[in-house]
Design an enzyme around this catalytic site. Sequence first.
Site, mmCIF file in Angstrom:
data_model
loop_
_atom_site.group_PDB
_atom_site.id
_atom_site.type_symbol
_atom_site.label_atom_id
_atom_site.label_comp_id
_atom_site.label_asym_id
_atom_site.label_seq_id
_atom_site.Cartn_x
_atom_site.Cartn_y
_atom_site.Cartn_z
ATOM 1 C CG ASP A 5 -2.144 -5.359 3.900
ATOM 2 O OD1 ASP A 5 -1.554 -6.023 3.021
ATOM 3 O OD2 ASP A 5 -3.070 -5.840 4.584
ATOM 4 C CE1 TYR A 6 -0.038 -7.653 -3.526
ATOM 5 C CE2 TYR A 6 -1.611 -6.059 -4.349
ATOM 6 C CZ TYR A 6 -0.713 -7.081 -4.573
ATOM 7 O OH TYR A 6 -0.507 -7.549 -5.836
#
Length: 729
Positions: free
Chosen positions: A265-266
């Site tokens: 994820d980011y």
Amino acid sequence: MGTLKPQDARRIEALIGRMTLTEKLGQLTMMAASHTVTGPVIAGHSTDDIRSGRIGNLLNLIGAAAAREMQRVAVEESRLGVPLLIALDVIHGHRTLFPPPLAEVSLFDPEAWRMTAREAAKEAAADGIAMTFAPMLDISRDPRWGRIIEGPGESAWVGRLLAEAKVRGFQGTDLAAADSIAAVAKHFCGYGAVTAGREYASVDISERALLEVHLPPFAAAVSAGVAAIMPAFTDLAGIPMTAHAAMLRQRLRRELGFEGVLVSDYNAIAELIQHGVAADLIEAAALALEAGVDIDMVSGAYLQGLPAALERGLVRISDIDESVSRVLALKMRLGLFEDPYRRGAALESAATLAERRRLARDIGARSLVLLTNREDALPLAESIRCLALIGPLADAPAEMRGPWWSAAEPDTQVSVLAGVCEALPETQVLHARGVDIDGEDGSGMATALELCDRAEAVVLCLGEAATMSGEAASRAHPALPGRQRELAEAVLERAGARAIPVIAALFCGRPLIVPWLVSQASALIAAWFPGCEAGRALADILTGRRSPSGRTPVTWPRAVGQIPLYFGQRSGGRPADPANRYSSRYIDESNEPLFAFGHGLTYGRFSLANVRVRPESATETSTVEISVDVENHGGRRAEETVFLFTRRLKSRVAPPLLELHGVGKITLDAGARGTLILHLPARELRSLGPDLAPALEPGELEILVGPSADRSSLLSTRLTLLGQPPRRS
Ligand code: NOJ
């Protein structure tokens, strides 16, 4: 995932053989182009990084021309010409927005879920996108959590169906096709159970909850061939998912057989430092790679940290090569090596776009859940000549988009005001905002109240702004924000004095806790966010052009203190008994929900009778047929939804009060009868024993069929589960 052709595998091996370490790490890096912002902006990258091979993948790039140009730089100007993987959060549509996932789940129609993903894929692919970060498969029973709107809701069974439908929709039948995009099932695993519904908080659930509730949708996504999976930001009992080797390598890859790409994820790899499990980017990168994470989304940890991690012996080059090979294999499967420009080349015709909007209107209308309808306040009487639309969501086209809007422009969304005016050309439609969605300004209140004196009915459009749900939007008070309650109560009083109906539509990304509104409004609709045709979809229901058919995929609590509230709870040894203080209940609130899972009214009036099960006993290989007679006593044709639940009467592990195993639909004319038949493969009734191994436990099973999880609405019969059939010698 499907295995690669031998020549493709050889090509990948040869390519890796020619790569420098930087070029390898570039393939394991995805950076943001910032055409849209989906996390903290991390600046400092340039087209030169694509040229030099330091960046092999991009996200948040919008527009076919931009995608083509970046692709050209990668393919024509980088040393090895490896095409970019371009990804975006295409969650509920790209340019044409459909309702967000939870709203769409209200349809309980996997084919509809597949179709909207297919259409979203076509639009995204036409813009050069090759991967979407969807579907989100986090089961959540907590309306405080903003992301509940992005997923399947509270039922793992629904999550499994959603997973399969969305993966098939996004990926099509051939991932290499110009209109297919890779799906990313997210967020693995348990993110929907964040402590107290607070975004990014810790997750600490039992192994049983993990296996029974949170893993099955991901297993279904893997079986459907999902191309990639994203580990959650969160930790699971102290181990951040981004570094959770046991979950990623063992459970996901070895046990579930997932062969695709794991994309972080980011910024999640760098955040391992903040989690407190890594001292610096070097350790963070090593932990994530060791756990099997292939692509580092935006943190730069792989680029910056892995060279030193290699030197220190924290990782092996073979692990890096393995990840690079998975990324290249995905690019190959997407057809990017064959023709990197095949996506982004199609120009969709006006007719195609119009057809897609028709679908959005249809799905939007079907996602609306009619929660109450006193004295048939809806549909609105045809004789109404003056209608007041009051509230901050009545003329708020941009809000109709919901939590993710990809490339959808705010002015292409149809507001309630526009949709209702179009649907009722003969009716005078008055409009006042009254108050803002949030905040203290009450200066519009008086004007709004005056409309109640002139109109023959009021539609109150209340709820949350689009950004009040989705990521980073947990709410400790999941009720109407700002001064909306004050506005609504004043309108109800003023309209009540003239005995005109007040219909309330709630635009929201979660169940809102509004028992006072439920008891006072003439009718209440959970409108969620209905997508780009919102106003028309709502008007279709208000006017009776269509009967509502949506059912809530999450239980609506009546108080925050009841959370988590869901149909699959266990009884406990002292189930609630109003006459017994020492039973499982609150002393200041009922245990009952505001609305049970599956609740939703139609303009028909249905009754169910005569539930049968054939055969009456089953082994693991049997398929049981369950039928029920349905009659529409109402005056209008409508679609009824029927849920099939089961309950084990006795088991070695305390069974949930209800387990969902099927949903059926039947459309009946006024006065008509029909029979609905559902098929239940007995192997679906396997449960996890005390040792957590799945088995079909012999014994009596209650089969419960009805319009919602409200126990009092369910018809019941029995099924006997037999042990394994004796083996023939
Ligand atoms: C963070 C979110 O958790 C995830 O769902 C999303 O796909 C990424 N940002 C990329 O925007």
